[in-house]
Design a protein around this motif. Structure first.
Motif, PDB file in Angstrom:
ATOM      1  N   ILE B  92       0.885  -1.083  -0.014  1.00 42.32           N
ATOM      2  CA  ILE B  92       0.101  -0.057  -0.186  1.00 42.32           C
ATOM      3  C   ILE B  92       0.809   1.245   0.070  1.00 42.32           C
ATOM      4  CG2 ILE B  92      -1.898   1.249   1.089  1.00 42.32           C
ATOM      5  CD1 ILE B  92      -2.423  -1.377   2.860  1.00 42.32           C
ATOM      6  N   THR B  93       0.663   2.290  -0.769  1.00 42.58           N
ATOM      7  CA  THR B  93       1.219   3.426  -1.059  1.00 42.58           C
ATOM      8  C   THR B  93       0.479   4.673  -0.519  1.00 42.58           C
ATOM      9  OG1 THR B  93       2.396   2.451  -3.166  1.00 42.58           O
ATOM     10  CG2 THR B  93       2.896   4.679  -2.685  1.00 42.58           C
ATOM     11  N   PRO B  94       0.865   5.042   0.616  1.00 39.81           N
ATOM     12  CA  PRO B  94       0.138   6.138   1.346  1.00 39.81           C
ATOM     13  C   PRO B  94       0.333   7.510   0.327  1.00 39.81           C
ATOM     14  CG  PRO B  94       1.492   5.071   2.904  1.00 39.81           C
ATOM     15  CD  PRO B  94       1.891   4.568   1.583  1.00 39.81           C
ATOM     16  N   PHE B  95      -0.227   8.414   0.627  1.00 40.96           N
ATOM     17  CA  PHE B  95      -0.487   9.678  -0.086  1.00 40.96           C
ATOM     18  C   PHE B  95       0.477  10.644   0.454  1.00 40.96           C
ATOM     19  CE2 PHE B  95      -3.460  11.616   2.918  1.00 40.96           C
ATOM     20  CZ  PHE B  95      -3.220  12.739   3.078  1.00 40.96           C
ATOM     21  N   GLY B 117       7.445  13.918   1.557  1.00 40.97           N
ATOM     22  CA  GLY B 117       6.833  15.008   0.641  1.00 40.97           C
ATOM     23  C   GLY B 117       5.533  14.383   0.032  1.00 40.97           C
ATOM     24  N   PHE B 118       5.177  15.185  -0.819  1.00 41.57           N
ATOM     25  CA  PHE B 118       3.913  14.513  -1.473  1.00 41.57           C
ATOM     26  C   PHE B 118       4.123  14.195  -2.899  1.00 41.57           C
ATOM     27  CE2 PHE B 118       2.470  17.221   2.066  1.00 41.57           C
ATOM     28  CZ  PHE B 118       1.515  16.487   2.648  1.00 41.57           C
ATOM     29  N   TRP B 119       3.406  13.296  -3.553  1.00 39.87           N
ATOM     30  CA  TRP B 119       3.472  12.890  -4.821  1.00 39.87           C
ATOM     31  C   TRP B 119       3.206  14.140  -5.772  1.00 39.87           C
ATOM     32  CZ3 TRP B 119       3.748   8.798  -1.287  1.00 39.87           C
ATOM     33  CH2 TRP B 119       4.685   7.980  -1.787  1.00 39.87           C
ATOM     34  N   ASN B 120       3.658  13.690  -6.853  1.00 35.67           N
ATOM     35  CA  ASN B 120       3.468  14.716  -8.012  1.00 35.67           C
ATOM     36  C   ASN B 120       4.045  16.124  -7.777  1.00 35.67           C
ATOM     37  OD1 ASN B 120       1.413  12.793  -9.323  1.00 35.67           O
ATOM     38  ND2 ASN B 120       0.151  13.437  -7.527  1.00 35.67           N
TER      39      ASN B 120
END
Lengths: 355, 355
Positions: B92-95, B117-120
């Motif tokens: 599971i890959t959390p956000f 950090g956050f994705w994108n």
């Protein structure tokens, strides 16, 4: 009713008629209206930092606005349904009146009492006076086994408002051991927040204030650091002191927008801003860039001072703590206007008023 | 690295080029950059309600904005320093990505990780893709003993974001037995907040939403009442249901100003507003007339989904709860734009994306 002052003397009370215009006026003697009322002769009242807000901004009010919401006094009369308070009791009068029995009171939120209210509204007059009517006396008043000439009176008087307010700030913020705290404001509430945070075991207490005599008292109450800078410089200084992170808790004891901005700037991610300065603004930043992104909690409000008296009273009575040191000036009631001037000019921290 | 897709096929990923303009684009295969990285092949991704915010407002972005922050996948490669995750693990890959070791991570606030950090953002691409690079794999990923064809995959996928986000809202608000809760918003996060409040023992859960299929699912998850009205009518309805007082907790799972105003209108004095909808505003009312006077606490923020997986996973694995029911549509990656349209038009609640 019979008051201790001479029958022929009319009763005197403080009214504000506009910004900067505070006068002592003759008023009718207070009388029992409801059977749950008590009449309290004021032993000591005082001026609150929050009284300075109308002192700066009250529009012309020809009828005058009754003033004062903190006092210690002696019960002169009680209504037929009052059961826990007796004539002659020395009582602390918290800054909200409350029935003590509704769900909100039982939950310790007497400022939201279903049947209560605040002084100086409707037919409930203020405490910068010789005497006053106290509604819902059983729920509101706390009798203490102290003589009216006791040196403890100033400390007991802080339980009307500022000590309970500082304690509320610390409690709502969840201060405990290992908590680092910034307190914004070196007024009486800020200093009581320092004392409260210390009592709750805070690991570090950074006091932001610019008046050395006040911040020195703050150090006595438990402040470990003092930051005299304001705004961005003040924020940078608190960040410097905390490895860049800010503190777990920030107590905002001022109420103006720059103090709120300072709170946002000095709180650690995941931390709590606890406000007890009455906000002089309605809108403020709470979006992603301020509170939401770093998961900051914002809490606080008018303190249910009544709720905290039971907790705080024993250490006042025993002399373990001396919150009364916030009073650094005293005026007779006739000179109450001079007391407002002294607090407004910051030449006094907090002023006792003696009828 | 070797991906399961054919070597000659270029990797496909989702980008948004402006409001309403979502396209699947060919990108280079992800590769290990840092020794703490992992490469994850996506088994199922999905579209988030928060993806609809840029879908409405993203300015023209010629280079495209990488999309997606929720997935379940299989580890295809790991860097030399990764120790707790192995090739072949279903994860599971959390956000948010996080080191798992800093003070913030240890305190359960992985969204404020010192090194995360956050994705994108930057060189970390999104999950509406066939595969992606995961930084700080040991801290970020959670391996689960489940096959990639398991019917549990949708429920596991909710642990990337929406289930943890709903749970965060309820935890930050202090939901427990005897708590009454209003949940504003019948999107996936709102429904997960209902489920979470129920799991934490809430006495009453009022769900505010207008889509019967969603509010029916909310009832299955534990909502005791549904209010379909909005704004002042919706507030009046919640007040009616609660003897005029509002609820101890209001969970705001939308992010727009009217939802915040609804929260202020429906929370009980002394209560908590917990926000997990990403605020689409920066300033809002927090003064005496809104939060301060009634001692309302405002909390919430981006959920540290990683922190809650350990708590929530067992009941997902055992089938005790079925959060995956929030997915009511599925599109292949090539048709991801159709998934956005379906969520935007409210014809789908939450859309699975299958590479």
């Amino acid at each position: 009713m019979t008051m201790n002052h001479e029958e022929e003397d009319p009763l005197r009370a403080t009214f504000m008629y506009g910004a900067g215009d505070v006068r002592v006026t003759e008023v009718p003697d207070p009388a029992i209206v409801d059977p749950t009322d008590a009449i309290v002769r004021v032993v000591r009242a005082c001026i609150c930092g929050s009284d300075l807000h109308p002192y700066h901004s009250l529009p012309d009010t020809p009828t005058g606005s009754s003033m004062g919401h903190e006092c210690v006094g002696v019960v002169e009369d009680i209504g037929a349904e009052v059961t826990t308070i007796e004539k002659g009791d020395l009582v602390i009068t918290p800054f909200a009146w409350s029935d003590g029995t509704c769900e909100f009171c039982r939950a310790g939120l007497q400022t939201s009492c279903r049947h209560g209210g605040f002084w100086n509204a409707g037919d409930v007059a203020g405490m910068q006076a010789e005497a006053l009517r106290v509604p819902l006396a059983d729920g509101t008043l706390v009798a203490v086994p102290v003589d009216e000439n006791s040196p403890l009176i100033p400390s007991l008087l802080t339980l009307s408002d500022v000590y309970g307010t500082g304690y509320h700030a610390a409690i709502k913020a969840g201060v405990g051991p290992h908590t680092t705290v910034t307190v914004i404001g070196d007024g009486a509430v800020g200093l009581m927040a320092v004392l409260s945070a210390k009592q709750l075991g805070a690991e570090r207490i950074i006091l932001m204030g610019r008046h050395t005599d006040r911040t020195d008292l703050g150090r006595d109450y438990g402040a470990t650091d003092v930051v005299t800078e304001r705004s961005d410089e003040g924020i940078a200084r608190v960040r410097d002191l905390t490895g860049g992170d800010g503190t777990h808790v920030v107590i905002e004891a001022v109420g103006h927008m720059p103090a709120y901005e300072q709170a946002v700037g000095t709180v650690r991610a995941g931390g709590v801003i606890s406000r007890v300065g009455v906000p002089q603004y309605e809108e403020a930043p709470i979006g992603f860039g301020s509170l939401f992104g770093p998961n900051i909690t914002l809490t606080g409000g008018p303190a249910p001072a009544r709720a905290y008296i039971d907790t705080l009273l024993p250490r006042v009575l025993s002399g373990d703590v001396d919150p009364g040191r916030v009073f650094d000036a005293e005026v007779p009631l006739a000179d109450v206007a001079r007391g407002y001037q002294a607090m407004d000019s910051r030449s006094a921290l907090k002023v006792l008023v003696t009828p």
